[in-house]
Scaffold this active site. Structure first.
Site, PDB file in Angstrom:
ATOM      1  N   ASN A   1      76.853  44.213 102.284  1.00 28.71           N
ATOM      2  CA  ASN A   1      75.562  44.702 102.065  1.00 28.71           C
ATOM      3  C   ASN A   1      75.485  44.974 100.782  1.00 28.71           C
ATOM      4  O   ASN A   1      74.572  45.176 100.219  1.00 28.71           O
ATOM      5  CB  ASN A   1      75.358  45.965 102.749  1.00 28.71           C
ATOM      6  CG  ASN A   1      74.881  45.681 104.217  1.00 28.71           C
ATOM      7  OD1 ASN A   1      75.230  46.446 105.075  1.00 28.71           O
ATOM      8  ND2 ASN A   1      74.189  44.478 104.559  1.00 28.71           N
TER       9      ASN A   1
ATOM     10  N   ARG B   1      73.134  45.652 119.614  1.00 32.21           N
ATOM     11  CA  ARG B   1      72.303  45.293 118.375  1.00 32.21           C
ATOM     12  C   ARG B   1      70.978  44.985 118.545  1.00 32.21           C
ATOM     13  O   ARG B   1      70.373  44.320 119.190  1.00 32.21           O
ATOM     14  CB  ARG B   1      72.967  43.952 117.939  1.00 32.21           C
ATOM     15  CG  ARG B   1      72.160  43.474 116.410  1.00 32.21           C
ATOM     16  CD  ARG B   1      73.136  42.473 115.720  1.00 32.21           C
ATOM     17  NE  ARG B   1      72.547  42.412 114.396  1.00 32.21           N
ATOM     18  CZ  ARG B   1      73.171  41.756 113.260  1.00 32.21           C
ATOM     19  NH1 ARG B   1      74.181  41.369 113.570  1.00 32.21           N
ATOM     20  NH2 ARG B   1      72.495  41.885 112.217  1.00 32.21           N
TER      21      ARG B   1
ATOM     22  N   ASP C   1      70.377  47.826 112.938  1.00 31.58           N
ATOM     23  CA  ASP C   1      69.659  46.717 112.002  1.00 31.58           C
ATOM     24  C   ASP C   1      68.293  46.674 112.368  1.00 31.58           C
ATOM     25  O   ASP C   1      67.824  47.048 113.551  1.00 31.58           O
ATOM     26  CB  ASP C   1      70.338  45.234 112.548  1.00 31.58           C
ATOM     27  CG  ASP C   1      70.036  44.102 111.572  1.00 31.58           C
ATOM     28  OD1 ASP C   1      69.763  44.455 110.157  1.00 31.58           O
ATOM     29  OD2 ASP C   1      70.056  43.246 111.942  1.00 31.58           O
TER      30      ASP C   1
ATOM     31  N   ARG D   1      62.814  45.094 108.161  1.00 32.16           N
ATOM     32  CA  ARG D   1      61.457  44.454 108.757  1.00 32.16           C
ATOM     33  C   ARG D   1      60.731  45.582 109.192  1.00 32.16           C
ATOM     34  O   ARG D   1      59.354  45.305 109.298  1.00 32.16           O
ATOM     35  CB  ARG D   1      62.155  43.677 110.003  1.00 32.16           C
ATOM     36  CG  ARG D   1      62.607  42.197 109.658  1.00 32.16           C
ATOM     37  CD  ARG D   1      63.404  41.488 110.510  1.00 32.16           C
ATOM     38  NE  ARG D   1      64.824  42.122 110.519  1.00 32.16           N
ATOM     39  CZ  ARG D   1      65.703  41.745 111.574  1.00 32.16           C
ATOM     40  NH1 ARG D   1      65.378  40.898 112.511  1.00 32.16           N
ATOM     41  NH2 ARG D   1      66.691  42.311 111.268  1.00 32.16           N
ATOM     42  N   TRP D   2      61.277  46.458 109.760  1.00 33.19           N
ATOM     43  CA  TRP D   2      60.553  47.609 110.042  1.00 33.19           C
ATOM     44  C   TRP D   2      59.453  47.984 108.911  1.00 33.19           C
ATOM     45  O   TRP D   2      58.348  48.388 109.180  1.00 33.19           O
ATOM     46  CB  TRP D   2      61.266  48.929 110.869  1.00 33.19           C
ATOM     47  CG  TRP D   2      60.445  50.185 110.913  1.00 33.19           C
ATOM     48  CD1 TRP D   2      60.112  50.237 112.494  1.00 33.19           C
ATOM     49  CD2 TRP D   2      59.981  51.203 110.237  1.00 33.19           C
ATOM     50  NE1 TRP D   2      59.543  51.622 112.644  1.00 33.19           N
ATOM     51  CE2 TRP D   2      59.468  52.207 111.363  1.00 33.19           C
ATOM     52  CE3 TRP D   2      60.072  51.642 108.857  1.00 33.19           C
ATOM     53  CZ2 TRP D   2      58.931  53.199 111.034  1.00 33.19           C
ATOM     54  CZ3 TRP D   2      59.339  52.937 108.734  1.00 33.19           C
ATOM     55  CH2 TRP D   2      58.788  53.504 109.503  1.00 33.19           C
TER      56      TRP D   2
ATOM     57  N   SER E   1      77.534  47.346 105.420  1.00 35.59           N
ATOM     58  CA  SER E   1      78.861  46.549 105.569  1.00 35.59           C
ATOM     59  C   SER E   1      79.411  45.972 104.275  1.00 35.59           C
ATOM     60  O   SER E   1      78.899  46.337 103.009  1.00 35.59           O
ATOM     61  CB  SER E   1      78.404  45.343 106.446  1.00 35.59           C
ATOM     62  OG  SER E   1      77.445  44.398 105.453  1.00 35.59           O
TER      63      SER E   1
ATOM     64  N   ARG F   1      72.628  43.027  98.291  1.00 37.59           N
ATOM     65  CA  ARG F   1      71.381  43.475  97.989  1.00 37.59           C
ATOM     66  C   ARG F   1      71.276  43.929  96.738  1.00 37.59           C
ATOM     67  O   ARG F   1      71.996  44.432  95.910  1.00 37.59           O
ATOM     68  CB  ARG F   1      71.139  44.669  99.381  1.00 37.59           C
ATOM     69  CG  ARG F   1      71.378  44.066 100.536  1.00 37.59           C
ATOM     70  CD  ARG F   1      70.725  44.928 101.495  1.00 37.59           C
ATOM     71  NE  ARG F   1      71.142  44.291 103.031  1.00 37.59           N
ATOM     72  CZ  ARG F   1      70.488  44.694 103.986  1.00 37.59           C
ATOM     73  NH1 ARG F   1      69.907  45.685 104.175  1.00 37.59           N
ATOM     74  NH2 ARG F   1      70.907  43.984 105.055  1.00 37.59           N
TER      75      ARG F   1
ATOM     76  N   ARG G   1      61.492  48.950 101.285  1.00 38.10           N
ATOM     77  CA  ARG G   1      62.712  48.762 102.366  1.00 38.10           C
ATOM     78  C   ARG G   1      63.422  49.783 102.524  1.00 38.10           C
ATOM     79  O   ARG G   1      64.023  50.330 103.553  1.00 38.10           O
ATOM     80  CB  ARG G   1      63.924  47.603 101.852  1.00 38.10           C
ATOM     81  CG  ARG G   1      63.406  46.348 101.880  1.00 38.10           C
ATOM     82  CD  ARG G   1      64.340  45.351 101.600  1.00 38.10           C
ATOM     83  NE  ARG G   1      65.566  45.328 102.294  1.00 38.10           N
ATOM     84  CZ  ARG G   1      65.486  44.469 103.499  1.00 38.10           C
ATOM     85  NH1 ARG G   1      64.884  43.736 103.869  1.00 38.10           N
ATOM     86  NH2 ARG G   1      66.727  44.762 104.099  1.00 38.10           N
TER      87      ARG G   1
HETATM   88  C1  IPE Z   1      74.551  44.200 109.670  1.00 44.99           C
HETATM   89  O1  IPE Z   1      73.503  44.107 109.591  1.00 44.99           O
HETATM   90  C2  IPE Z   1      75.187  45.541 108.908  1.00 44.99           C
HETATM   91  C3  IPE Z   1      74.524  46.856 109.304  1.00 44.99           C
HETATM   92  C4  IPE Z   1      73.847  47.040 110.202  1.00 44.99           C
HETATM   93  C5  IPE Z   1      75.156  47.918 108.431  1.00 44.99           C
HETATM   94  P1  IPE Z   1      72.952  42.831 108.202  1.00 44.99           P
HETATM   95  O2  IPE Z   1      71.328  43.027 108.322  1.00 44.99           O
HETATM   96  O3  IPE Z   1      73.713  43.097 107.166  1.00 44.99           O
HETATM   97  O4  IPE Z   1      73.236  41.725 108.960  1.00 44.99           O
HETATM   98  P2  IPE Z   1      72.937  40.174 108.818  1.00 44.99           P
HETATM   99  O5  IPE Z   1      72.915  39.852 107.303  1.00 44.99           O
HETATM  100  O6  IPE Z   1      71.745  40.048 109.479  1.00 44.99           O
HETATM  101  O7  IPE Z   1      73.931  39.299 109.442  1.00 44.99           O
HETATM  102  C1  IPE Z   2      70.259  47.523 108.513  1.00 48.06           C
HETATM  103  O1  IPE Z   2      68.722  47.102 108.446  1.00 48.06           O
HETATM  104  C2  IPE Z   2      70.520  48.383 107.344  1.00 48.06           C
HETATM  105  C3  IPE Z   2      71.764  47.816 106.463  1.00 48.06           C
HETATM  106  C4  IPE Z   2      71.960  46.509 106.711  1.00 48.06           C
HETATM  107  C5  IPE Z   2      71.938  48.729 105.666  1.00 48.06           C
HETATM  108  P1  IPE Z   2      68.452  46.179 107.468  1.00 48.06           P
HETATM  109  O2  IPE Z   2      68.311  46.351 106.146  1.00 48.06           O
HETATM  110  O3  IPE Z   2      69.329  44.931 107.375  1.00 48.06           O
HETATM  111  O4  IPE Z   2      67.072  45.524 108.013  1.00 48.06           O
HETATM  112  P2  IPE Z   2      66.622  43.935 108.198  1.00 48.06           P
HETATM  113  O5  IPE Z   2      67.613  43.249 108.884  1.00 48.06           O
HETATM  114  O6  IPE Z   2      66.257  43.484 106.789  1.00 48.06           O
HETATM  115  O7  IPE Z   2      65.341  44.113 108.915  1.00 48.06           O
HETATM  116 MG    MG Z   3      69.595  43.412 108.747  1.00 45.72          MG
END
Ligand code: IPE
Ligand code: IPE
Ligand code: MG
Length: 239
Positions: free
Chosen positions: A68, A187, A20, A24-25, A65, A71, A33
Site C-alpha cells: 500500500n 473479503r 477493502d 470505491r465507496w 499492506s 499509493r 479517498r
Molecule cells: C488489500 O487491499 C490490503 C488491505 C485491505 C489493507 P488492496 O486494495 O491493497 O488490494 P489489491 O490492490 O486490490 O490487491
Molecule cells: C482498503 O480500501 C484500505 C486499504 C487498502 C488501506 P481501498 O483503499 O483499497 O479501497 P478500494 O479497493 O480502492 O476501493
Molecule cells: Mg482495495
C-alpha cells in the site's frame, strides 16, 4: 462475555477480514479517498464490537499492506493519521473496551509516534482476552521470509538444527505466534484474491467473498458470512 444465541451454532473462534473497498465507496459519493478510509475505520469499530458480542476470540484485520506504500503520499498520510487517531482513542478507552491489541507487520517503517502508540496499545492490553490483530505494513510473504531468516539465524548461532523445523515450530516465528489459524477469512468489495494476506495461516481457512464495500459492512453482513461458513463442509483433506 459472549451473548449467546441458543439458535445459532458457535461463531468461528478466529475471523480475519481484508477491509477493502474504502476508495470505491468514497468515489461513488464524489468524496476524497481518505473519506472512505475514515468511514472504513467506523466500520471496523462496529464490527469489532459485534465480534465481541458474538464471542469471537480473535479478529484479525488487514489495515495496511506492504504494497500500500505505492499509493499517493496524501492517501498514505491520511491513513496514518486515521490510525493515530484510532489508537489514541483506543488507549483512552482501554479499560472500558478490554480488547487486547496485537500488531502484525513491520512497524519499523511507521513514524516513531505511531510505533509508540502501537507498543503502548499492545503493552497496556496484554491482560484482556478478546484479541484484535491489526495488520499494519503487513505482507504474508514478508512475514514468511522474516520467519525463515529468524530460524536460520538461530541455526547459525547453534541454537537450533535444521531438522528441528516443523510446521508447528515455524509458526512460532511468524507475527501470529501463539494465535490459532483463522477459520474464516472475509473479503468484502467484490475482489477475489488474497492480496498477500495471511498466506501461511490461511492454509485451511474458509474464504467468503462479498460484494459489499467495507465502509458499508455491518453486523448483518458478518452474520451472512458466518452463516455461509457454517454451510461449508470442512474436510481438511479427509473425506
Ligand atoms: C488489500 O487491499 C490490503 C488491505 C485491505 C489493507 P488492496 O486494495 O491493497 O488490494 P489489491 O490492490 O486490490 O490487491
Ligand atoms: C482498503 O480500501 C484500505 C486499504 C487498502 C488501506 P481501498 O483503499 O483499497 O479501497 P478500494 O479497493 O480502492 O476501493
Ligand atoms: Mg482495495
Amino acid at each position: 462475555m459472549a451473548l449467546e444465541n441458543e439458535n445459532l451454532p458457535a461463531p468461528p473462534r478466529h475471523i480475519a477480514i481484508i477491509m477493502d473497498g474504502n476508495g470505491r465507496w468514497a468515489k461513488k459519493r464524489g468524496l476524497p479517498r481518505t473519506a472512505g478510509h475514515s468511514a472504513g475505520a467506523e466500520a471496523f469499530r462496529r464490527i469489532a464490537n459485534y465480534c465481541r458480542s458474538l464471542g469471537v476470540e480473535y479478529l484479525t484485520v488487514y489495515a495496511f499492506s506492504t504494497e500500500n506504500w505505492k499509493r499517493s503520499q496524501e492517501e498514505v498520510g491520511g491513513i496514518m493519521l486515521l490510525l493515530r487517531k484510532y489508537l489514541e482513542e483506543a488507549l483512552l478507552d482501554m479499560e472500558k473496551n478490554r480488547v487486547r491489541f496485537r500488531f502484525f507487520g513491520d512497524l519499523s517503517r511507521l513514524s516513531p509516534q505511531l510505533q509508540k502508540l502501537c507498543h503502548d496499545a499492545e503493552n497496556r492490553s496484554v491482560s484482556y482476552d478478546v484479541q484484535v490483530n491489526f495488520c499494519l505494513n503487513y505482507g504474508g510473504r514478508d512475514e514468511i521470509v522474516r520467519a525463515a531468516r529468524a530460524f536460520a539465524q538461530e541455526v547459525a548461532e547453534g541454537k537450533r538444527r535444521p531438522e528441528d523445523l516443523t510446521e508447528g515450530l515455524f509458526s512460532n516465528y511468524l507475527y501470529s505466534a501463539g494465535v490459532p489459524d483463522p477459520e474464516l477469512i472475509i473479503r468484502p468489495s467484490g475482489e477475489m484474491r488474497t492480496s498477500n494476506f495471511l498466506l501461511w495461516q490461511s492454509a485451511y481457512a474458509e474464504y467468503v467473498f462479498m460484494d459489499v464495500l467495507w465502509p458499508d459492512f455491518g453486523p448483518e453482513d458478518l452474520d451472512k458470512a458466518i452463516a455461509e461458513y457454517h454451510r461449508r463442509s470442512r474436510r481438511f483433506g479427509g473425506v
